[in-house]
Write a protein that holds these residues in place. Structure first.
Motif, PDB file in Angstrom:
ATOM      1  N   LEU A  67      10.604 -13.901  13.048  1.00 22.95           N
ATOM      2  CA  LEU A  67       9.964 -12.610  13.289  1.00 22.95           C
ATOM      3  C   LEU A  67       8.693 -12.508  12.464  1.00 22.95           C
ATOM      4  O   LEU A  67       8.646 -12.976  11.328  1.00 22.95           O
ATOM      5  CB  LEU A  67      10.892 -11.466  12.869  1.00 22.95           C
ATOM      6  CG  LEU A  67      12.023 -11.115  13.806  1.00 22.95           C
ATOM      7  CD1 LEU A  67      12.901 -10.049  13.186  1.00 22.95           C
ATOM      8  CD2 LEU A  67      11.494 -10.644  15.143  1.00 22.95           C
ATOM      9  N   HIS A  68       7.672 -11.906  13.021  1.00 21.77           N
ATOM     10  CA  HIS A  68       6.442 -11.624  12.295  1.00 21.77           C
ATOM     11  C   HIS A  68       6.583 -10.191  11.790  1.00 21.77           C
ATOM     12  O   HIS A  68       6.423  -9.246  12.549  1.00 21.77           O
ATOM     13  CB  HIS A  68       5.228 -11.725  13.211  1.00 21.77           C
ATOM     14  CG  HIS A  68       5.102 -13.045  13.901  1.00 21.77           C
ATOM     15  ND1 HIS A  68       4.116 -13.301  14.799  1.00 21.77           N
ATOM     16  CD2 HIS A  68       5.831 -14.184  13.834  1.00 21.77           C
ATOM     17  CE1 HIS A  68       4.235 -14.532  15.249  1.00 21.77           C
ATOM     18  NE2 HIS A  68       5.274 -15.074  14.691  1.00 21.77           N
ATOM     19  N   TYR A  69       6.915 -10.056  10.538  1.00 20.69           N
ATOM     20  CA  TYR A  69       7.156  -8.731   9.968  1.00 20.69           C
ATOM     21  C   TYR A  69       6.574  -8.731   8.565  1.00 20.69           C
ATOM     22  O   TYR A  69       7.020  -9.473   7.700  1.00 20.69           O
ATOM     23  CB  TYR A  69       8.666  -8.451   9.936  1.00 20.69           C
ATOM     24  CG  TYR A  69       9.027  -7.017   9.683  1.00 20.69           C
ATOM     25  CD1 TYR A  69       9.029  -6.088  10.711  1.00 20.69           C
ATOM     26  CD2 TYR A  69       9.383  -6.590   8.416  1.00 20.69           C
ATOM     27  CE1 TYR A  69       9.373  -4.765  10.488  1.00 20.69           C
ATOM     28  CE2 TYR A  69       9.726  -5.267   8.180  1.00 20.69           C
ATOM     29  CZ  TYR A  69       9.717  -4.366   9.213  1.00 20.69           C
ATOM     30  OH  TYR A  69      10.048  -3.051   8.982  1.00 20.69           O
ATOM     31  N   ASP A  70       5.567  -7.911   8.350  1.00 19.04           N
ATOM     32  CA  ASP A  70       4.908  -7.896   7.051  1.00 19.04           C
ATOM     33  C   ASP A  70       4.980  -6.505   6.426  1.00 19.04           C
ATOM     34  O   ASP A  70       5.618  -5.598   6.963  1.00 19.04           O
ATOM     35  CB  ASP A  70       3.468  -8.391   7.164  1.00 19.04           C
ATOM     36  CG  ASP A  70       2.620  -7.553   8.123  1.00 19.04           C
ATOM     37  OD1 ASP A  70       3.014  -6.423   8.455  1.00 19.04           O
ATOM     38  OD2 ASP A  70       1.546  -8.040   8.530  1.00 19.04           O
ATOM     39  N   ILE A  71       4.306  -6.354   5.309  1.00 21.13           N
ATOM     40  CA  ILE A  71       4.311  -5.085   4.579  1.00 21.13           C
ATOM     41  C   ILE A  71       3.788  -3.945   5.453  1.00 21.13           C
ATOM     42  O   ILE A  71       4.345  -2.842   5.442  1.00 21.13           O
ATOM     43  CB  ILE A  71       3.473  -5.203   3.284  1.00 21.13           C
ATOM     44  CG1 ILE A  71       4.099  -6.204   2.316  1.00 21.13           C
ATOM     45  CG2 ILE A  71       3.284  -3.847   2.620  1.00 21.13           C
ATOM     46  CD1 ILE A  71       5.470  -5.796   1.820  1.00 21.13           C
ATOM     47  N   LYS A  72       2.747  -4.207   6.235  1.00 22.92           N
ATOM     48  CA  LYS A  72       2.186  -3.172   7.114  1.00 22.92           C
ATOM     49  C   LYS A  72       3.242  -2.699   8.108  1.00 22.92           C
ATOM     50  O   LYS A  72       3.384  -1.494   8.357  1.00 22.92           O
ATOM     51  CB  LYS A  72       0.969  -3.724   7.846  1.00 22.92           C
ATOM     52  CG  LYS A  72       0.289  -2.719   8.737  1.00 22.92           C
ATOM     53  CD  LYS A  72      -0.919  -3.332   9.430  1.00 22.92           C
ATOM     54  CE  LYS A  72      -1.500  -2.354  10.424  1.00 22.92           C
ATOM     55  NZ  LYS A  72      -2.574  -2.944  11.213  1.00 22.92           N
ATOM     56  N   ASP A  73       3.995  -3.646   8.678  1.00 20.31           N
ATOM     57  CA  ASP A  73       5.064  -3.287   9.618  1.00 20.31           C
ATOM     58  C   ASP A  73       6.126  -2.437   8.923  1.00 20.31           C
ATOM     59  O   ASP A  73       6.606  -1.447   9.482  1.00 20.31           O
ATOM     60  CB  ASP A  73       5.712  -4.539  10.214  1.00 20.31           C
ATOM     61  CG  ASP A  73       4.758  -5.343  11.070  1.00 20.31           C
ATOM     62  OD1 ASP A  73       3.959  -4.739  11.806  1.00 20.31           O
ATOM     63  OD2 ASP A  73       4.825  -6.583  10.999  1.00 20.31           O
ATOM     64  N   LEU A  74       6.497  -2.826   7.715  1.00 20.27           N
ATOM     65  CA  LEU A  74       7.491  -2.073   6.953  1.00 20.27           C
ATOM     66  C   LEU A  74       7.003  -0.657   6.684  1.00 20.27           C
ATOM     67  O   LEU A  74       7.754   0.310   6.866  1.00 20.27           O
ATOM     68  CB  LEU A  74       7.802  -2.783   5.634  1.00 20.27           C
ATOM     69  CG  LEU A  74       8.738  -2.048   4.670  1.00 20.27           C
ATOM     70  CD1 LEU A  74      10.110  -1.816   5.308  1.00 20.27           C
ATOM     71  CD2 LEU A  74       8.866  -2.797   3.363  1.00 20.27           C
ATOM     72  N   GLN A  76       4.861   1.089   8.404  1.00 21.54           N
ATOM     73  CA  GLN A  76       4.881   1.841   9.664  1.00 21.54           C
ATOM     74  C   GLN A  76       6.313   2.263  10.007  1.00 21.54           C
ATOM     75  O   GLN A  76       6.538   3.397  10.444  1.00 21.54           O
ATOM     76  CB  GLN A  76       4.295   1.002  10.795  1.00 21.54           C
ATOM     77  CG  GLN A  76       2.801   0.823  10.697  1.00 21.54           C
ATOM     78  CD  GLN A  76       2.245  -0.126  11.744  1.00 21.54           C
ATOM     79  OE1 GLN A  76       2.968  -0.894  12.358  1.00 21.54           O
ATOM     80  NE2 GLN A  76       0.941  -0.077  11.935  1.00 21.54           N
ATOM     81  N   ASP A  77       7.263   1.365   9.821  1.00 18.23           N
ATOM     82  CA  ASP A  77       8.658   1.702  10.100  1.00 18.23           C
ATOM     83  C   ASP A  77       9.147   2.823   9.189  1.00 18.23           C
ATOM     84  O   ASP A  77       9.866   3.732   9.628  1.00 18.23           O
ATOM     85  CB  ASP A  77       9.554   0.469   9.946  1.00 18.23           C
ATOM     86  CG  ASP A  77       9.390  -0.521  11.080  1.00 18.23           C
ATOM     87  OD1 ASP A  77       8.794  -0.158  12.120  1.00 18.23           O
ATOM     88  OD2 ASP A  77       9.864  -1.662  10.934  1.00 18.23           O
ATOM     89  N   LEU A  78       8.764   2.781   7.921  1.00 22.12           N
ATOM     90  CA  LEU A  78       9.172   3.830   6.978  1.00 22.12           C
ATOM     91  C   LEU A  78       8.581   5.177   7.366  1.00 22.12           C
ATOM     92  O   LEU A  78       9.246   6.210   7.237  1.00 22.12           O
ATOM     93  CB  LEU A  78       8.774   3.439   5.555  1.00 22.12           C
ATOM     94  CG  LEU A  78       9.577   2.276   4.957  1.00 22.12           C
ATOM     95  CD1 LEU A  78       8.978   1.878   3.603  1.00 22.12           C
ATOM     96  CD2 LEU A  78      11.045   2.606   4.821  1.00 22.12           C
ATOM     97  N   GLU A  79       7.344   5.187   7.848  1.00 25.88           N
ATOM     98  CA  GLU A  79       6.727   6.431   8.313  1.00 25.88           C
ATOM     99  C   GLU A  79       7.485   7.009   9.505  1.00 25.88           C
ATOM    100  O   GLU A  79       7.702   8.207   9.594  1.00 25.88           O
ATOM    101  CB  GLU A  79       5.256   6.211   8.666  1.00 25.88           C
ATOM    102  CG  GLU A  79       4.354   6.029   7.467  1.00 25.88           C
ATOM    103  CD  GLU A  79       4.371   7.226   6.522  1.00 25.88           C
ATOM    104  OE1 GLU A  79       4.324   8.374   7.015  1.00 25.88           O
ATOM    105  OE2 GLU A  79       4.452   7.001   5.302  1.00 25.88           O
ATOM    106  N   VAL A  80       7.876   6.142  10.423  1.00 20.98           N
ATOM    107  CA  VAL A  80       8.634   6.589  11.600  1.00 20.98           C
ATOM    108  C   VAL A  80       9.969   7.170  11.159  1.00 20.98           C
ATOM    109  O   VAL A  80      10.396   8.241  11.633  1.00 20.98           O
ATOM    110  CB  VAL A  80       8.854   5.423  12.596  1.00 20.98           C
ATOM    111  CG1 VAL A  80       9.856   5.806  13.680  1.00 20.98           C
ATOM    112  CG2 VAL A  80       7.531   5.023  13.221  1.00 20.98           C
TER     113      VAL A  80
END
Length: 84
Positions: A67-74, A76-80
């Motif tokens: 999976l391509h999952y980085d700090i930016k993705d994390l 964004q997920d936390l904001e959601v």
């Protein structure tokens, strides 16, 4: 825009995929390849593959594609999650 690709019969036979599944399997393989190379996001690749999130994750796992999952993705997920 719609793109049509023609493949020679000998290539299709070499793939050893039942005729009724060729189109969907090629879409899945293309989606996996483009995701792995970073050309499509997870969501867009999954959309191209026409698979559920879980089905696409399974196919990634089967093909040993991380999976391509980085700090930016994390972030964004936390904001959601906060909005929920």
């Amino acid at each position: 825009m719609k793109v049509t690709v023609e493949l020679p019969d000998n290539i299709l036979q070499a793939l050893n995929i039942p005729e009724e599944k060729i189109s969907s399997e090629l879409r899945i393989q293309l989606a996996l390849f483009l995701y792995e190379k970073g050309r499509l996001s997870f969501g867009k690749a999954r959309e191209l593959a026409d698979l559920s999130v879980w089905e696409f994750l399974e196919r990634l796992n089967e093909n040993k594609i991380p999976l391509h999952y980085d700090i930016k993705d994390l972030e964004q997920d936390l904001e959601v999650i906060k909005k929920l």
